[in-house]
Design an enzyme around this catalytic site. Structure first.
Site, PDB file in Angstrom:
ATOM      1  N   GLY A   1      11.399  66.659  -2.752  1.00 22.40           N
ATOM      2  CA  GLY A   1      10.660  67.235  -3.101  1.00 22.40           C
ATOM      3  C   GLY A   1      10.572  68.819  -2.796  1.00 22.40           C
TER       4      GLY A   1
ATOM      5  NE  ARG B   1      10.950  62.973  -5.118  1.00 21.88           N
ATOM      6  CZ  ARG B   1      10.248  63.571  -5.128  1.00 21.88           C
ATOM      7  NH1 ARG B   1       9.377  63.555  -5.632  1.00 21.88           N
ATOM      8  NH2 ARG B   1       9.789  63.818  -4.238  1.00 21.88           N
TER       9      ARG B   1
ATOM     10  CG  ASP C   1      16.011  62.170   6.308  1.00 20.13           C
ATOM     11  OD1 ASP C   1      16.162  62.761   6.943  1.00 20.13           O
ATOM     12  OD2 ASP C   1      15.924  60.862   6.923  1.00 20.13           O
TER      13      ASP C   1
ATOM     14  CB  THR D   1      10.557  67.069   3.631  1.00 22.68           C
ATOM     15  OG1 THR D   1       9.268  66.507   3.542  1.00 22.68           O
ATOM     16  CG2 THR D   1      10.999  67.520   5.039  1.00 22.68           C
TER      17      THR D   1
ATOM     18  CG  ASP E   1       7.000  64.621   3.658  1.00 20.48           C
ATOM     19  OD1 ASP E   1       5.323  64.693   3.511  1.00 20.48           O
ATOM     20  OD2 ASP E   1       7.355  63.809   3.027  1.00 20.48           O
TER      21      ASP E   1
ATOM     22  CG  ASP F   1       9.892  62.681   7.138  1.00 20.87           C
ATOM     23  OD1 ASP F   1      10.377  64.126   6.203  1.00 20.87           O
ATOM     24  OD2 ASP F   1       9.980  61.905   5.753  1.00 20.87           O
TER      25      ASP F   1
ATOM     26  NE  ARG G   1       4.181  58.110  -2.599  1.00 25.80           N
ATOM     27  CZ  ARG G   1       5.243  59.192  -3.146  1.00 25.80           C
ATOM     28  NH1 ARG G   1       6.716  58.218  -2.821  1.00 25.80           N
ATOM     29  NH2 ARG G   1       5.093  59.799  -3.811  1.00 25.80           N
TER      30      ARG G   1
ATOM     31  NE  ARG H   1     -20.687  61.463  -3.426  1.00 22.39           N
ATOM     32  CZ  ARG H   1     -20.782  62.567  -3.931  1.00 22.39           C
ATOM     33  NH1 ARG H   1     -20.398  63.487  -4.159  1.00 22.39           N
ATOM     34  NH2 ARG H   1     -22.167  62.439  -4.308  1.00 22.39           N
TER      35      ARG H   1
ATOM     36  CG  HIS I   1       1.226  67.118  -6.921  1.00 22.68           C
ATOM     37  ND1 HIS I   1       1.164  66.042  -7.169  1.00 22.68           N
ATOM     38  CD2 HIS I   1       2.256  66.469  -6.198  1.00 22.68           C
ATOM     39  CE1 HIS I   1       1.901  65.174  -6.872  1.00 22.68           C
ATOM     40  NE2 HIS I   1       2.864  65.630  -6.274  1.00 22.68           N
ATOM     41  CB  ILE I   2      -2.914  72.836  -3.703  1.00 18.75           C
ATOM     42  CG1 ILE I   2      -3.663  72.115  -2.780  1.00 18.75           C
ATOM     43  CG2 ILE I   2      -3.650  72.655  -4.973  1.00 18.75           C
ATOM     44  CD1 ILE I   2      -5.669  72.327  -2.005  1.00 18.75           C
TER      45      ILE I   2
ATOM     46  NE  ARG J   1       5.858  68.757  -3.894  1.00 19.45           N
ATOM     47  CZ  ARG J   1       5.533  67.170  -4.002  1.00 19.45           C
ATOM     48  NH1 ARG J   1       5.525  66.335  -3.628  1.00 19.45           N
ATOM     49  NH2 ARG J   1       6.438  67.441  -5.541  1.00 19.45           N
TER      50      ARG J   1
HETATM   51  P1  ADP Z   1      14.380  63.436   0.021  1.00 22.47           P
HETATM   52  O1  ADP Z   1      16.025  64.388   0.624  1.00 22.47           O
HETATM   53  O2  ADP Z   1      12.926  64.444  -0.058  1.00 22.47           O
HETATM   54  O3  ADP Z   1      14.559  62.900   1.437  1.00 22.47           O
HETATM   55  P2  ADP Z   1      14.691  61.449  -2.045  1.00 22.47           P
HETATM   56  O4  ADP Z   1      14.309  61.004  -0.886  1.00 22.47           O
HETATM   57  O5  ADP Z   1      13.716  61.372  -3.242  1.00 22.47           O
HETATM   58  O6  ADP Z   1      14.187  63.183  -1.244  1.00 22.47           O
HETATM   59  O7  ADP Z   1      16.448  62.059  -2.268  1.00 22.47           O
HETATM   60  C1  ADP Z   1      16.354  62.883  -3.458  1.00 22.47           C
HETATM   61  C2  ADP Z   1      17.264  62.693  -4.155  1.00 22.47           C
HETATM   62  O8  ADP Z   1      18.500  62.338  -3.404  1.00 22.47           O
HETATM   63  C3  ADP Z   1      17.572  61.413  -4.181  1.00 22.47           C
HETATM   64  O9  ADP Z   1      16.851  61.911  -5.997  1.00 22.47           O
HETATM   65  C4  ADP Z   1      18.960  61.086  -4.818  1.00 22.47           C
HETATM   66  O10 ADP Z   1      19.421  61.728  -5.770  1.00 22.47           O
HETATM   67  C5  ADP Z   1      19.451  61.205  -3.954  1.00 22.47           C
HETATM   68  N1  ADP Z   1      20.047  60.343  -2.811  1.00 22.47           N
HETATM   69  C6  ADP Z   1      18.570  60.155  -1.922  1.00 22.47           C
HETATM   70  N2  ADP Z   1      19.219  58.931  -1.416  1.00 22.47           N
HETATM   71  C7  ADP Z   1      20.460  58.743  -2.056  1.00 22.47           C
HETATM   72  C8  ADP Z   1      21.444  58.354  -1.462  1.00 22.47           C
HETATM   73  N3  ADP Z   1      21.555  56.744  -0.528  1.00 22.47           N
HETATM   74  N4  ADP Z   1      22.688  58.298  -2.124  1.00 22.47           N
HETATM   75  C9  ADP Z   1      22.758  59.504  -2.742  1.00 22.47           C
HETATM   76  N5  ADP Z   1      22.082  59.627  -2.701  1.00 22.47           N
HETATM   77  C10 ADP Z   1      20.761  59.838  -2.385  1.00 22.47           C
HETATM   78  O1  F6P Z   2       8.137  64.055   0.323  1.00 24.15           O
HETATM   79  C1  F6P Z   2       7.252  65.314  -0.171  1.00 24.15           C
HETATM   80  C2  F6P Z   2       6.119  64.906  -0.545  1.00 24.15           C
HETATM   81  O2  F6P Z   2       5.030  65.361  -1.391  1.00 24.15           O
HETATM   82  C3  F6P Z   2       5.250  63.575   0.208  1.00 24.15           C
HETATM   83  O3  F6P Z   2       4.413  63.756   0.884  1.00 24.15           O
HETATM   84  C4  F6P Z   2       4.691  62.773  -0.772  1.00 24.15           C
HETATM   85  O4  F6P Z   2       4.755  61.677  -0.677  1.00 24.15           O
HETATM   86  C5  F6P Z   2       5.534  62.345  -2.207  1.00 24.15           C
HETATM   87  O5  F6P Z   2       6.400  63.813  -1.766  1.00 24.15           O
HETATM   88  C6  F6P Z   2       5.104  63.117  -3.822  1.00 24.15           C
HETATM   89  O6  F6P Z   2       5.908  63.405  -4.407  1.00 24.15           O
HETATM   90  P1  F6P Z   2       5.483  63.095  -5.779  1.00 24.15           P
HETATM   91  O7  F6P Z   2       6.380  64.813  -5.995  1.00 24.15           O
HETATM   92  O8  F6P Z   2       6.692  62.468  -6.139  1.00 24.15           O
HETATM   93  O9  F6P Z   2       3.975  62.998  -6.019  1.00 24.15           O
END
Ligand code: ADP
Ligand code: F6P
Length: 333
Positions: free
Chosen positions: A24, A85, A116, A138, A140, A142, A184, A257, A263-264, A266
């Protein structure tokens, strides 16, 4: 030009590094990219920008970057390198191809800006002899090894301002408002907004007990003592904010409500903190590559910028601050 330690004793020269953003997007990523590019150039390296994360690496969407490529970007949200991704990179074949593409384009080391998941990918490249440094990006917050991630500060301020606005109209109409913020799997934005916006309830996946009746009872009690509004901040992972609003309205008789900020959070121009911290982290990543380091993640911990082994960083755990969480409840009278 710099020397890189490869394995235990063999040394390879680092001449060219790549930089990519992955997962993201987050406000401040451009400040990090700019810092990587300009620090690397100052250190005598060449820089290539890899667009659309690991997808762009596999598809050779790779551009030469110089100091002017990143001019006029520090104040811009999003990422000038785009992000993606990339499921293919989760496979051994994809990772082998990624390392091959690095060699084909003369890329000796890569800075990966992401979360991560992106660091897992960086580790796979490091195993294949490409020097890698992760930079935490990120909204998040996290990532366990660091108390700061690029984009959180901007996102949480965007969410806070939006909730203030919802609160105004909620009070005017004496409504109950459920506001869903991003996260999430992580409740940091929700908890910080809960405190900053004076919310009555904060629901986060890490702690939610699914006791909706308790919330309903609390709304009814507070109305009896003259409260004009009721703000519930939901983290995205709680889900079904619309359904919750309908159930609360039916049970309390109070118009309720749901607002999903979306997404704003982000986007937008990064805050000063996101620009400065992202700049330091990007610069540190380029310096680490220049010094021959690999398989490290830049972090901010205990008041200083530092770096950890990726493996060690990925094995760390982090949880919501219990004091912040329980204190929020005491303040929401
Ligand atoms: P973030 O980096 O924010 O945690 P994602 O979990 O979506 O976001 O991971 C981003 C990209 O990193 C994935 O689309 C993939 O290309 C790569 N990635 C994620 N996990 C792995 C993994 N276990 N091994 C190799 N590449 C990974
Ligand atoms: O990891 C950043 C984040 O904005 C999370 O807070 C959210 O759950 C997710 O990405 C949403 O991802 P997408 O870009 O698929 O809407």
């Amino acid at each position: 030009m710099a020397k890189a330690v490869k394995g235990n004793d063999s040394v390879k020269e680092i001449k060219t590094i790549g930089v990519l953003s992955s997962g993201g997007d987050a406000p401040g990523m451009n400040a990090a990219i700019r810092a990587v590019v300009r620090t690397a150039i100052a250190n005598g390296l060449k820089v290539k920008g890899i667009r659309r994360g690991y997808t762009g690496l596999l598809e050779e969407d790779i551009i030469d970057m110089d100091a002017t490529s990143v001019a006029d970007t520090i104040q811009r949200g999003g990422t000038i390198l785009y992000t993606a991704r990339c499921p293919e990179f989760m496979t051994k074949e994809g990772q082998d191809k990624g390392a091959y593409m690095c060699r084909k384009h003369g890329i000796d080391g890569i800075v990966v800006i992401g979360g991560d998941g992106s660091f897992q990918g960086a580790r796979k490249l490091a195993e294949r002899g490409i020097n890698t440094i992760g930079v935490p990006g990120t909204i998040d917050l996290d990532i366990a090894c660091t108390e700061y991630t690029i984009g959180f500060d901007t996102a949480v301020n965007t969410a806070m301002e939006a909730i203030d606005k919802v609160r105004d109209t909620s009070t005017s109409h004496e409504r109950c408002s459920i506001i869903e913020v991003m996260g999430r799997n992580a409740g940091y934005i929700a908890l910080w907004c809960g405190i900053a916006n004076g919310a009555e309830h904060v629901l986060i996946t890490e702690r939610y007990d699914h006791d909706e009746q308790r919330i309903i009872n609390s709304i009814i009690e507070r109305r009896k003592v003259g409260k004009k509004h009721h703000i519930i901040v939901n983290a995205e992972g709680i889900g079904d904010s619309e359904g919750m609003a309908k159930r609360i309205q039916a049970a309390t008789g109070i118009e309720t409500r749901a607002t999903i900020i979306g997404h704003i959070q982000r986007g937008g121009s990064p805050t000063c903190k996101d620009r400065v911290y992202a700049s330091v982290m990007g610069s540190m990543a380029a310096d680490l590559l220049s010094q021959g380091m690999s398989n490290r993640v830049v972090a901010y911990r205990h008041g200083e910028f530092t770096h950890f082994d990726i493996e060690e960083a990925l094995n760390m755990h982090k949880d919501i601050d219990e004091y912040m969480f329980s204190m929020q409840k005491k303040l929401s009278r």
